[in-house]
Design a protein around this motif. Structure first.
Motif, PDB file in Angstrom:
ATOM      1  N   ALA A 157       0.848  -1.200   0.000  1.00 49.18           N
ATOM      2  CA  ALA A 157       0.000   0.000   0.000  1.00 49.18           C
ATOM      3  C   ALA A 157       0.880   1.244   0.000  1.00 49.18           C
ATOM      4  O   ALA A 157       1.717   1.428   0.887  1.00 49.18           O
ATOM      5  CB  ALA A 157      -0.910   0.001   1.213  1.00 49.18           C
ATOM      6  N   VAL A 158       0.688   2.088  -1.013  1.00 51.60           N
ATOM      7  CA  VAL A 158       1.453   3.325  -1.151  1.00 51.60           C
ATOM      8  C   VAL A 158       0.475   4.473  -1.350  1.00 51.60           C
ATOM      9  O   VAL A 158      -0.416   4.393  -2.195  1.00 51.60           O
ATOM     10  CB  VAL A 158       2.412   3.257  -2.360  1.00 51.60           C
ATOM     11  N   VAL A 159       0.650   5.547  -0.583  1.00 50.32           N
ATOM     12  CA  VAL A 159      -0.131   6.766  -0.780  1.00 50.32           C
ATOM     13  C   VAL A 159       0.749   7.680  -1.630  1.00 50.32           C
ATOM     14  O   VAL A 159       1.720   8.251  -1.139  1.00 50.32           O
ATOM     15  CB  VAL A 159      -0.472   7.454   0.560  1.00 50.32           C
ATOM     16  N   PRO A 160       0.448   7.790  -2.925  1.00 49.50           N
ATOM     17  CA  PRO A 160       1.328   8.542  -3.818  1.00 49.50           C
ATOM     18  C   PRO A 160       1.142  10.054  -3.725  1.00 49.50           C
ATOM     19  O   PRO A 160       0.037  10.546  -3.513  1.00 49.50           O
ATOM     20  CB  PRO A 160       0.918   8.046  -5.209  1.00 49.50           C
ATOM     21  N   TRP A 161       2.266  10.778  -3.885  1.00 54.37           N
ATOM     22  CA  TRP A 161       2.189  12.229  -3.959  1.00 54.37           C
ATOM     23  C   TRP A 161       1.456  12.588  -5.240  1.00 54.37           C
ATOM     24  O   TRP A 161       1.635  11.955  -6.276  1.00 54.37           O
ATOM     25  CB  TRP A 161       3.589  12.852  -4.006  1.00 54.37           C
ATOM     26  N   GLY A 162       0.635  13.596  -5.154  1.00 57.32           N
ATOM     27  CA  GLY A 162      -0.041  14.129  -6.325  1.00 57.32           C
ATOM     28  C   GLY A 162      -0.379  15.576  -6.069  1.00 57.32           C
ATOM     29  O   GLY A 162      -0.829  15.933  -4.979  1.00 57.32           O
ATOM     30  N   THR A 199      -3.090  18.449  -0.493  1.00 55.00           N
ATOM     31  CA  THR A 199      -3.437  19.757   0.051  1.00 55.00           C
ATOM     32  C   THR A 199      -4.926  19.765   0.387  1.00 55.00           C
ATOM     33  O   THR A 199      -5.666  18.866   0.007  1.00 55.00           O
ATOM     34  CB  THR A 199      -3.133  20.880  -0.964  1.00 55.00           C
ATOM     35  N   GLY A 200      -5.358  20.794   1.112  1.00 53.30           N
ATOM     36  CA  GLY A 200      -6.775  20.944   1.431  1.00 53.30           C
ATOM     37  C   GLY A 200      -7.333  19.780   2.228  1.00 53.30           C
ATOM     38  O   GLY A 200      -6.652  19.159   3.038  1.00 53.30           O
ATOM     39  N   ARG A 201      -8.612  19.467   1.996  1.00 54.20           N
ATOM     40  CA  ARG A 201      -9.301  18.389   2.726  1.00 54.20           C
ATOM     41  C   ARG A 201      -8.609  17.047   2.505  1.00 54.20           C
ATOM     42  O   ARG A 201      -8.407  16.270   3.441  1.00 54.20           O
ATOM     43  CB  ARG A 201     -10.764  18.316   2.267  1.00 54.20           C
ATOM     44  N   ARG A 202      -8.258  16.754   1.261  1.00 54.03           N
ATOM     45  CA  ARG A 202      -7.581  15.481   0.976  1.00 54.03           C
ATOM     46  C   ARG A 202      -6.206  15.433   1.628  1.00 54.03           C
ATOM     47  O   ARG A 202      -5.742  14.388   2.066  1.00 54.03           O
ATOM     48  CB  ARG A 202      -7.487  15.263  -0.527  1.00 54.03           C
ATOM     49  N   ARG A 227       6.725  15.018 -10.131  1.00 49.62           N
ATOM     50  CA  ARG A 227       6.847  16.202  -9.269  1.00 49.62           C
ATOM     51  C   ARG A 227       7.973  17.084  -9.810  1.00 49.62           C
ATOM     52  O   ARG A 227       9.010  16.586 -10.210  1.00 49.62           O
ATOM     53  CB  ARG A 227       7.151  15.740  -7.838  1.00 49.62           C
ATOM     54  N   PRO A 228       7.773  18.403  -9.830  1.00 45.25           N
ATOM     55  CA  PRO A 228       8.818  19.276 -10.390  1.00 45.25           C
ATOM     56  C   PRO A 228      10.063  19.346  -9.508  1.00 45.25           C
ATOM     57  O   PRO A 228       9.971  19.501  -8.294  1.00 45.25           O
ATOM     58  CB  PRO A 228       8.138  20.637 -10.489  1.00 45.25           C
ATOM     59  N   ARG A 229      11.218  19.221 -10.142  1.00 48.12           N
ATOM     60  CA  ARG A 229      12.472  19.175  -9.395  1.00 48.12           C
ATOM     61  C   ARG A 229      12.836  20.498  -8.742  1.00 48.12           C
ATOM     62  O   ARG A 229      13.598  20.532  -7.804  1.00 48.12           O
ATOM     63  CB  ARG A 229      13.610  18.665 -10.274  1.00 48.12           C
ATOM     64  N   ARG A 230      12.305  21.590  -9.185  1.00 48.86           N
ATOM     65  CA  ARG A 230      12.631  22.891  -8.592  1.00 48.86           C
ATOM     66  C   ARG A 230      11.771  23.201  -7.356  1.00 48.86           C
ATOM     67  O   ARG A 230      12.053  24.137  -6.633  1.00 48.86           O
ATOM     68  CB  ARG A 230      12.451  24.009  -9.608  1.00 48.86           C
ATOM     69  N   PHE A 231      10.714  22.434  -7.138  1.00 47.88           N
ATOM     70  CA  PHE A 231       9.867  22.642  -5.966  1.00 47.88           C
ATOM     71  C   PHE A 231      10.549  22.038  -4.743  1.00 47.88           C
ATOM     72  O   PHE A 231      11.353  21.123  -4.855  1.00 47.88           O
ATOM     73  CB  PHE A 231       8.516  21.954  -6.141  1.00 47.88           C
ATOM     74  N   LEU A 232      10.199  22.539  -3.575  1.00 48.25           N
ATOM     75  CA  LEU A 232      10.690  21.924  -2.347  1.00 48.25           C
ATOM     76  C   LEU A 232      10.077  20.533  -2.204  1.00 48.25           C
ATOM     77  O   LEU A 232       8.976  20.277  -2.688  1.00 48.25           O
ATOM     78  CB  LEU A 232      10.293  22.772  -1.140  1.00 48.25           C
ATOM     79  N   ARG A 233      10.777  19.673  -1.522  1.00 49.98           N
ATOM     80  CA  ARG A 233      10.248  18.337  -1.252  1.00 49.98           C
ATOM     81  C   ARG A 233       8.984  18.491  -0.396  1.00 49.98           C
ATOM     82  O   ARG A 233       8.988  19.231   0.588  1.00 49.98           O
ATOM     83  CB  ARG A 233      11.296  17.529  -0.494  1.00 49.98           C
ATOM     84  N   PRO A 234       7.908  17.813  -0.756  1.00 55.27           N
ATOM     85  CA  PRO A 234       6.669  17.936   0.021  1.00 55.27           C
ATOM     86  C   PRO A 234       6.882  17.602   1.497  1.00 55.27           C
ATOM     87  O   PRO A 234       7.521  16.598   1.837  1.00 55.27           O
ATOM     88  CB  PRO A 234       5.721  16.934  -0.638  1.00 55.27           C
ATOM     89  N   ARG A 235       6.349  18.440   2.371  1.00 54.21           N
ATOM     90  CA  ARG A 235       6.477  18.299   3.820  1.00 54.21           C
ATOM     91  C   ARG A 235       5.990  16.931   4.296  1.00 54.21           C
ATOM     92  O   ARG A 235       6.572  16.323   5.186  1.00 54.21           O
ATOM     93  CB  ARG A 235       5.665  19.420   4.486  1.00 54.21           C
ATOM     94  N   LEU A 236       4.932  16.417   3.675  1.00 51.70           N
ATOM     95  CA  LEU A 236       4.365  15.138   4.123  1.00 51.70           C
ATOM     96  C   LEU A 236       5.302  13.955   3.904  1.00 51.70           C
ATOM     97  O   LEU A 236       5.171  12.938   4.585  1.00 51.70           O
ATOM     98  CB  LEU A 236       3.030  14.869   3.438  1.00 51.70           C
ATOM     99  N   LEU A 237       6.249  14.067   2.985  1.00 48.15           N
ATOM    100  CA  LEU A 237       7.207  12.974   2.814  1.00 48.15           C
ATOM    101  C   LEU A 237       8.082  12.862   4.065  1.00 48.15           C
ATOM    102  O   LEU A 237       8.323  11.758   4.562  1.00 48.15           O
ATOM    103  CB  LEU A 237       8.058  13.179   1.564  1.00 48.15           C
ATOM    104  N   VAL A 280       9.494   6.340   2.291  1.00 50.95           N
ATOM    105  CA  VAL A 280       9.054   6.934   1.024  1.00 50.95           C
ATOM    106  C   VAL A 280       9.593   6.081  -0.115  1.00 50.95           C
ATOM    107  O   VAL A 280      10.790   5.804  -0.183  1.00 50.95           O
ATOM    108  CB  VAL A 280       9.565   8.388   0.895  1.00 50.95           C
ATOM    109  N   LEU A 281       8.690   5.666  -0.991  1.00 54.05           N
ATOM    110  CA  LEU A 281       9.070   4.891  -2.162  1.00 54.05           C
ATOM    111  C   LEU A 281       8.910   5.770  -3.395  1.00 54.05           C
ATOM    112  O   LEU A 281       7.789   6.053  -3.812  1.00 54.05           O
ATOM    113  CB  LEU A 281       8.194   3.642  -2.298  1.00 54.05           C
ATOM    114  N   PRO A 282      10.012   6.221  -3.985  1.00 53.26           N
ATOM    115  CA  PRO A 282       9.905   7.013  -5.202  1.00 53.26           C
ATOM    116  C   PRO A 282       9.592   6.123  -6.391  1.00 53.26           C
ATOM    117  O   PRO A 282      10.003   4.964  -6.442  1.00 53.26           O
ATOM    118  CB  PRO A 282      11.283   7.657  -5.340  1.00 53.26           C
TER     119      PRO A 282
END
Length: 151
Positions: free
Chosen positions: A18-23, A28-31, A55-65, A75-77
């Motif tokens: 079971a993996v909850v993938p970044w998207g 963000t928000g309710r989800r 995921r864009p490489r110039r963005f910061l790594r998502p906090r939830l990771l 985290v499984l990339p």
């Protein structure tokens, strides 16, 4: 369409991972609040957070990771191609290095066992998406969504 916790139980009972993938938008928000709850809870099933090669490489790594890792969920990339022309060529361009012996008779079972023994996220291999390509893909997704509602 099943409730999330029921889906996680079904995944675990099937022997899958079971993996909850970044998207973009999913975390963000309710989800995003639901995802945060899931990644910070102690569960009866193994759960991983998924980083995504789109995921864009110039963005910061998502906090939830980082939150997931602090809560013992590695985290499984991986690569999650979108349903657009040319995306199939992106499969496998971002992922992780599994430093393990795979049983030729049961390779997926041996990989799952290796993953379950990991105390931290495996080493990353590959690269993330460019910002411009990411933006184009996100606009195309929204355009498709609007067209399906109108048409």
């Amino acid at each position: 369409g099943a409730p999330l916790r029921d889906a996680l139980t079904a995944v675990a009972e099937s022997g899958a991972i079971a993996v909850v993938p970044w998207g973009f938008g999913k975390w963000t928000g309710r989800r995003g609040r639901l995802t945060t709850e899931l990644l910070t809870e102690t569960l009866d099933v193994s759960l991983y957070a998924g980083d995504n090669g789109g995921r864009p490489r110039r963005f910061l790594r998502p906090r939830l990771l980082a939150v997931a890792e602090r809560c013992g969920k590695p985290v499984l990339p991986g690569t999650d191609p979108l349903p657009f022309a040319g995306e199939v060529t992106k499969v496998g361009r971002y992922g992780f290095v599994a430093e393990c012996h795979l049983d030729r008779r049961r390779p997926f079972a041996s990989l799952r066992l290796w993953l379950e023994r990991q105390e931290r996220s495996p080493r990353i291999s590959g690269q993330l998406e460019g910002v411009w390509t990411f933006a184009q893909r996100q606009m195309a997704i929204q355009y498709r969504r609007l067209r399906s509602k109108v048409g």
